[in-house]
Write an enzyme that holds these catalytic residues in place. Sequence first.
Site, PDB file in Angstrom:
ATOM      1  CG  HIS A 157      48.732  31.181  36.783  1.00 19.49           C
ATOM      2  ND1 HIS A 157      49.896  31.882  36.588  1.00 19.49           N
ATOM      3  CD2 HIS A 157      48.019  31.911  37.681  1.00 19.49           C
ATOM      4  CE1 HIS A 157      49.896  32.973  37.336  1.00 19.49           C
ATOM      5  NE2 HIS A 157      48.759  33.017  38.008  1.00 19.49           N
ATOM      6  CG  HIS A 169      44.512  35.923  39.237  1.00 24.22           C
ATOM      7  ND1 HIS A 169      44.673  35.701  40.584  1.00 24.22           N
ATOM      8  CD2 HIS A 169      45.656  35.496  38.656  1.00 24.22           C
ATOM      9  CE1 HIS A 169      45.873  35.162  40.800  1.00 24.22           C
ATOM     10  NE2 HIS A 169      46.479  35.015  39.644  1.00 24.22           N
ATOM     11  CD  GLU A 180      49.649  36.947  38.147  1.00 18.91           C
ATOM     12  OE1 GLU A 180      48.897  35.952  38.218  1.00 18.91           O
ATOM     13  OE2 GLU A 180      50.715  37.053  38.800  1.00 18.91           O
TER      14      GLU A 180
HETATM   15 CO    CO Z   1      48.518  34.391  39.521  1.00 22.47          CO
END
Ligand code: CO
Length: 134
Positions: free
Chosen positions: A7, A79, A130
């Site tokens: 994502h 992020h 991440e």
């Molecule tokens: Co995230």
Amino acid sequence: MIGRLNHVAIAVPDLAAASALYRDTLGATVSAPVDLPEHGVTTVFVDLPNTKIELLAELGAASPIASFLERNPGGGIHHVCYEVEDLEAARARLQEHGARVLGDGRPKIGAHGKPVLFLHPKDFCGTLVELEQI
Ligand code: CO
């Protein structure tokens, strides 16, 4: 080592407005908001055919996205999340290459109930990364 883009997270000042924008203007499938008190955020997931967008809003007094929203009051990309098969092996490889893992370096349970690590933006082209074990 990294696999699919899981994502892209966008921090927003108004989660209801951002959800409506993705649902009504962009015509996307948008989840209900989920509070993650241990992460200090409320999340909404936007499902796209090839990835997801994670809309993040502040939750509580000491939200980790508070300073980001101070610098970016209209919101912004916060992020990107890449999938890895083995988070421990990924961390070992990153540390070997001098990349900094944020926090105490131990995986936390992320927004999808799976272990995640965050990597220092200064080590990755100015982007908070991440890693999620899938
Ligand atoms: Co995230």
